[in-house]
Design a protein around this motif. Structure first.
Motif, short mmCIF file in Angstrom:
data_model
loop_
_atom_site.label_atom_id
_atom_site.label_comp_id
_atom_site.label_asym_id
_atom_site.label_seq_id
_atom_site.Cartn_x
_atom_site.Cartn_y
_atom_site.Cartn_z
N ARG A 138 5.51 13.23 2.03
CA ARG A 138 4.23 12.85 2.62
C ARG A 138 3.63 11.73 2.24
O ARG A 138 2.75 11.30 2.65
CB ARG A 138 3.25 13.91 2.83
CG ARG A 138 3.86 15.04 3.68
CD ARG A 138 2.98 16.22 3.54
NE ARG A 138 1.53 16.21 4.10
CZ ARG A 138 0.63 17.25 4.20
NH1 ARG A 138 1.02 18.47 4.12
NH2 ARG A 138 -0.67 16.82 4.42
N THR A 139 4.22 10.76 1.30
CA THR A 139 3.81 9.55 0.92
C THR A 139 4.71 8.37 1.42
O THR A 139 6.03 8.53 1.48
CB THR A 139 3.98 9.62 -0.75
OG1 THR A 139 3.13 10.34 -1.17
CG2 THR A 139 3.55 8.32 -1.22
N ILE A 140 4.00 7.75 2.13
CA ILE A 140 4.41 6.48 2.64
C ILE A 140 4.11 5.32 1.94
O ILE A 140 3.07 4.95 1.90
CB ILE A 140 4.34 6.24 4.24
CG1 ILE A 140 4.84 7.61 4.97
CG2 ILE A 140 4.66 4.94 4.80
CD1 ILE A 140 4.78 7.46 6.52
N ALA A 193 0.95 -1.14 -0.08
CA ALA A 193 -0.14 0.00 0.00
C ALA A 193 0.68 1.12 0.11
O ALA A 193 2.02 1.11 0.49
CB ALA A 193 -0.94 -0.06 1.32
N ALA A 194 0.40 2.19 -0.53
CA ALA A 194 0.96 3.62 -0.54
C ALA A 194 -0.04 4.59 -0.02
O ALA A 194 -1.14 4.65 -0.43
CB ALA A 194 1.37 4.06 -1.83
N ILE A 195 0.35 5.40 0.95
CA ILE A 195 -0.47 6.20 1.76
C ILE A 195 -0.03 7.60 1.65
O ILE A 195 1.17 7.71 1.64
CB ILE A 195 -0.92 5.80 3.27
CG1 ILE A 195 0.22 5.78 4.12
CG2 ILE A 195 -1.91 4.47 3.15
CD1 ILE A 195 0.01 5.46 5.25
N ASP A 196 -0.88 8.61 1.56
CA ASP A 196 -0.39 10.26 1.85
C ASP A 196 -0.84 10.56 3.21
O ASP A 196 -1.94 10.40 3.64
CB ASP A 196 -1.04 10.97 0.73
CG ASP A 196 -0.80 10.68 -0.66
OD1 ASP A 196 0.54 10.35 -0.90
OD2 ASP A 196 -1.39 10.54 -1.57
N LEU A 197 0.17 10.96 4.03
CA LEU A 197 -0.04 11.42 5.34
C LEU A 197 -1.23 12.56 5.11
O LEU A 197 -1.10 13.47 4.48
CB LEU A 197 1.26 11.92 5.95
CG LEU A 197 2.38 10.83 6.29
CD1 LEU A 197 3.60 11.37 7.00
CD2 LEU A 197 1.62 9.86 7.14
N PRO A 198 -2.11 12.64 6.12
CA PRO A 198 -3.31 13.59 5.99
C PRO A 198 -3.06 15.05 6.70
O PRO A 198 -3.69 15.93 6.37
CB PRO A 198 -4.38 12.95 6.59
CG PRO A 198 -3.66 12.27 7.78
CD PRO A 198 -2.54 11.63 7.10
N ALA A 199 -1.77 15.02 7.16
CA ALA A 199 -1.35 16.24 7.88
C ALA A 199 0.24 16.39 7.92
O ALA A 199 0.70 15.47 7.63
CB ALA A 199 -2.07 16.40 9.20
#
Length: 229
Positions: A212-214, A172-178
């Motif tokens: 900010r992408t993990i 998965a790749a997620i963008d931190l929301p803050a």
């Protein structure tokens, strides 16, 4: 924002609270609601102030902040677009239990509590929907209390990242929301501790960080690593 009434009706229908509301009940509420625009750092409402409205976040971010006994402030939730917030005050005595502060250029829809409550009282099935929503929020807060009281920094961060993952059994790749500082405060960590834990996760091959992408190659491995710390 999707300023048309049709767009707002559609977005509100996707929230758990309003999913059961027919259009002819949402429309009068929407007609009495007002869009508000905030700049980063602006306070929407302060903890302890009289509650006359709740809100739908259309654009931007809102941090919900509570004052601790030590006098420090803690981010208890980061509100994202298409979230409703402060709706529970309809049943909590009429004062906001937290402060809401914009963390970016933000637009919210201000929904009047008095008309909302009057509609609920006239339609008991809608009241049941509200109770279900509050039960979900209670479950969330109990989970958060456990995270902050018994889990390590690694477990808190791993749980937070895994909650953002769309799936837990594939990459998965997620963008931190803050911003990272806001996320650190949300998890009860210092920014330095958050950076150290991210570095340890990266060195262990559990995540890759690009601004900010993990990226998480194996979410289950991340969970096992955190639980074994």
């Amino acid at each position: 924002m999707g300023n048309s009434k049709e767009a707002l009706l559609l977005r509100l229908h996707h929230t758990p609270l309003f999913s059961a509301w027919p259009n002819d009940m949402i429309a009068p509420l929407l007609a009495q609601s007002q869009p508000l625009t905030l700049e980063s750092g602006d306070i929407l409402f302060a903890e302890g102030s009289p509650a006359r409205s709740f809100y739908f976040l259309a654009v931007g971010r809102i941090n919900l902040i509570a004052a601790a006994a030590t006098g420090q402030e803690k981010i208890v939730e980061i509100i994202q677009p298409d979230d409703l917030f402060a709706e529970a005050v309809a049943f909590l005595g009429g004062r906001y239990p937290v402060t809401a502060q914009a963390d970016a250029m933000t637009t919210v829809l201000e929904i009047p509590l008095d008309l909302f409550v009057a509609t609920l009282e006239q339609h008991p099935f809608l009241m049941r929907q509200m109770l279900a929503r509050l039960s979900m929020r209670l479950h969330f807060l109990v989970k958060e209390l456990r995270h902050l009281s018994v889990e390590s920094a690694e477990q808190r961060l791993a749980s937070y990242l895994l909650d953002l993952c769309p799936v837990v059994n594939s990459p998965a790749a997620i963008d931190l929301p803050a911003k990272k500082a806001a996320i650190a405060a949300r998890l009860g960590l210092t920014p330095e501790t958050l950076s150290r834990v991210l570095s340890r996760m990266r060195k262990a091959g559990l995540i890759e960080v690009e601004q900010r992408t993990i990226s998480i190659p194996d979410p289950l491995a991340l969970r096992r690593w955190a639980d074994g710390r």
